[in-house]
Write a protein that holds these residues in place. Structure first.
Motif, short mmCIF file in Angstrom:
data_model
loop_
_atom_site.label_atom_id
_atom_site.label_comp_id
_atom_site.label_asym_id
_atom_site.label_seq_id
_atom_site.Cartn_x
_atom_site.Cartn_y
_atom_site.Cartn_z
N LEU A 120 0.84 -1.19 -0.04
CA LEU A 120 0.07 -0.03 0.10
C LEU A 120 0.77 1.23 -0.10
O LEU A 120 1.98 1.13 0.37
CB LEU A 120 -0.88 0.00 1.28
CG LEU A 120 -1.88 -1.23 1.43
CD1 LEU A 120 -2.71 -0.99 2.69
CD2 LEU A 120 -2.72 -1.18 0.25
N HIS A 121 0.40 2.34 -0.33
CA HIS A 121 0.83 3.53 -0.35
C HIS A 121 0.13 4.54 0.39
O HIS A 121 -1.19 4.51 0.18
CB HIS A 121 1.12 4.13 -1.90
CG HIS A 121 1.95 3.29 -2.64
ND1 HIS A 121 3.26 3.19 -2.57
CD2 HIS A 121 1.86 2.27 -3.65
CE1 HIS A 121 3.79 2.40 -3.23
NE2 HIS A 121 2.92 1.87 -3.93
N SER A 122 0.58 5.40 1.09
CA SER A 122 0.05 6.31 2.05
C SER A 122 -0.78 7.34 1.12
O SER A 122 -0.02 7.86 0.18
CB SER A 122 1.21 7.03 2.85
OG SER A 122 0.26 8.15 3.63
N ASN A 123 -1.90 7.56 1.65
CA ASN A 123 -2.84 8.77 0.71
C ASN A 123 -2.77 9.98 1.62
O ASN A 123 -3.49 10.86 1.27
CB ASN A 123 -4.19 8.20 0.70
CG ASN A 123 -4.34 6.97 -0.34
OD1 ASN A 123 -3.62 6.88 -1.36
ND2 ASN A 123 -5.10 6.35 0.18
N ALA A 172 -13.83 13.27 21.04
CA ALA A 172 -15.00 14.14 20.86
C ALA A 172 -14.32 15.05 19.64
O ALA A 172 -14.99 15.98 18.84
CB ALA A 172 -15.29 15.25 22.03
N LEU A 173 -13.03 14.91 19.26
CA LEU A 173 -12.33 15.91 18.37
C LEU A 173 -12.09 14.78 17.18
O LEU A 173 -12.15 15.46 16.17
CB LEU A 173 -11.21 16.42 18.88
CG LEU A 173 -11.09 17.23 20.27
CD1 LEU A 173 -9.71 17.43 21.01
CD2 LEU A 173 -11.88 18.66 20.09
N THR A 174 -11.60 13.76 17.32
CA THR A 174 -11.31 12.91 16.13
C THR A 174 -12.27 12.53 15.16
O THR A 174 -13.36 12.66 15.36
CB THR A 174 -10.73 11.52 16.72
OG1 THR A 174 -11.55 11.01 17.44
CG2 THR A 174 -9.39 11.70 17.55
N HIS A 175 -12.09 12.10 13.90
CA HIS A 175 -12.90 11.97 12.90
C HIS A 175 -13.02 10.31 12.80
O HIS A 175 -12.43 9.72 13.29
CB HIS A 175 -12.41 12.60 11.48
CG HIS A 175 -11.19 12.23 11.23
ND1 HIS A 175 -11.11 10.96 10.55
CD2 HIS A 175 -10.09 12.84 11.14
CE1 HIS A 175 -9.60 10.71 10.17
NE2 HIS A 175 -8.85 11.78 10.60
N PRO A 176 -13.93 10.02 11.81
CA PRO A 176 -14.49 8.64 11.66
C PRO A 176 -13.78 7.87 10.84
O PRO A 176 -14.07 6.71 10.56
CB PRO A 176 -16.02 8.61 11.79
CG PRO A 176 -16.22 9.84 10.99
CD PRO A 176 -15.27 10.96 11.47
N VAL A 177 -12.94 8.41 9.71
CA VAL A 177 -12.51 7.93 8.79
C VAL A 177 -11.54 6.87 9.13
O VAL A 177 -10.66 6.79 10.12
CB VAL A 177 -11.70 8.85 7.86
CG1 VAL A 177 -10.96 8.41 6.47
CG2 VAL A 177 -12.63 10.10 7.40
N ALA A 178 -11.76 5.68 8.15
CA ALA A 178 -10.83 4.23 8.71
C ALA A 178 -10.32 3.94 7.49
O ALA A 178 -10.78 4.35 6.00
CB ALA A 178 -11.72 3.46 9.40
N CYS A 179 -9.37 3.23 7.71
CA CYS A 179 -8.53 2.37 6.48
C CYS A 179 -9.65 1.46 5.66
O CYS A 179 -10.17 0.80 6.30
CB CYS A 179 -7.39 1.60 7.02
SG CYS A 179 -6.57 0.34 5.73
N PRO A 180 -9.68 1.54 4.39
CA PRO A 180 -10.85 0.84 3.70
C PRO A 180 -10.58 -0.68 3.65
O PRO A 180 -11.29 -1.60 3.43
CB PRO A 180 -10.77 1.54 2.38
CG PRO A 180 -9.47 2.00 2.25
CD PRO A 180 -9.28 2.66 3.56
N ILE A 181 -9.08 -1.34 4.00
CA ILE A 181 -8.78 -2.56 3.91
C ILE A 181 -8.98 -3.14 5.38
O ILE A 181 -9.45 -4.36 5.62
CB ILE A 181 -7.25 -2.67 3.09
CG1 ILE A 181 -7.42 -2.27 1.86
CG2 ILE A 181 -7.02 -4.13 3.45
CD1 ILE A 181 -6.04 -2.20 1.22
#
Length: 201
Positions: A40-43, A147-156
């Motif tokens: 994988l490559h970092s986005n 309360a500050l962090t976001h919900p985005v996660a690694c798709p794999i």
């Protein structure tokens, strides 16, 4: 107890089939029993800093505490070691914001806020901030880093990106001219309590 957990009747058979530590025989839970690697490559960051939210907030652990203090919250020795949550900030950022150690600030993201005392330290790089993840509503008010962090996660892997989100910092005394509106001061400064609890060489 570890997976796989055999029935007591087959424990002797299982001991010859499984290792005490998983994968030490090079056998994996795939159809051909071989490991799978993903190149994988970092986005980059899912939420990079911007003009409105110029800092990257990272969260993590402290030496003494366990998760949200479910096992350590009432241990006196650990409470002395880590008495309260805080916000680590590089000296250059602190100078630019005109804040000092023990001064209270409000950390804001697009999702929520937290109020924390500052710990000015060279341990954090300029432009980055650190908040320990051990304090939730059970142990402190308005100090929950998630309360500050976001919900985005690694798709794999599904691993959430809890280690980086964009935030801004506002000193509380600029929000509340009346000093009585500020949180109560800690019994001792954060810096002195952390230094006094540090292991001696």
């Amino acid at each position: 107890i570890q997976w796989p957990c055999p029935n007591p009747e087959t424990a002797e058979t299982a001991a010859t089939k499984y290792d005490k530590r998983l994968y030490s025989k090079g056998i994996f839970a795939t159809p051909d029993r071989r490991a799978r690697f993903a190149a994988l490559h970092s986005n980059g960051l899912a939420e990079p800093p911007n003009e409105r939210y110029p800092f990257v907030l990272t969260t993590g652990r402290l030496y003494g505490h366990w998760h949200t203090q479910t096992r350590t919250g009432r241990i006196e020795k650990i409470q002395k070691m880590h008495p309260a949550p805080f916000l680590e900030m590089n000296p250059r950022d602190a100078q630019r914001l005109e804040v000092q150690s023990d001064e209270w600030v409000e950390v804001r993201s697009q999702r929520g806020t937290a109020r924390l005392p500052v710990l000015v330290t060279q341990n954090i790089r300029q432009g980055s901030l650190f908040v320990p993840m051990h304090w939730g509503s059970l142990w402190a008010d308005d100090a929950e880093c998630n309360a500050l962090t976001h919900p985005v996660a690694c798709p794999i892997s599904g691993q959430p990106e809890l280690k980086a989100c964009a935030v801004q910092v506002v000193p509380l005394n600029r929000l509340h001219p009346d000093q009585s509106a500020l949180p109560e001061a800690l019994p001792q400064t954060l810096e002195s309590s952390i230094l006094s609890a540090a292991p001696t060489p």
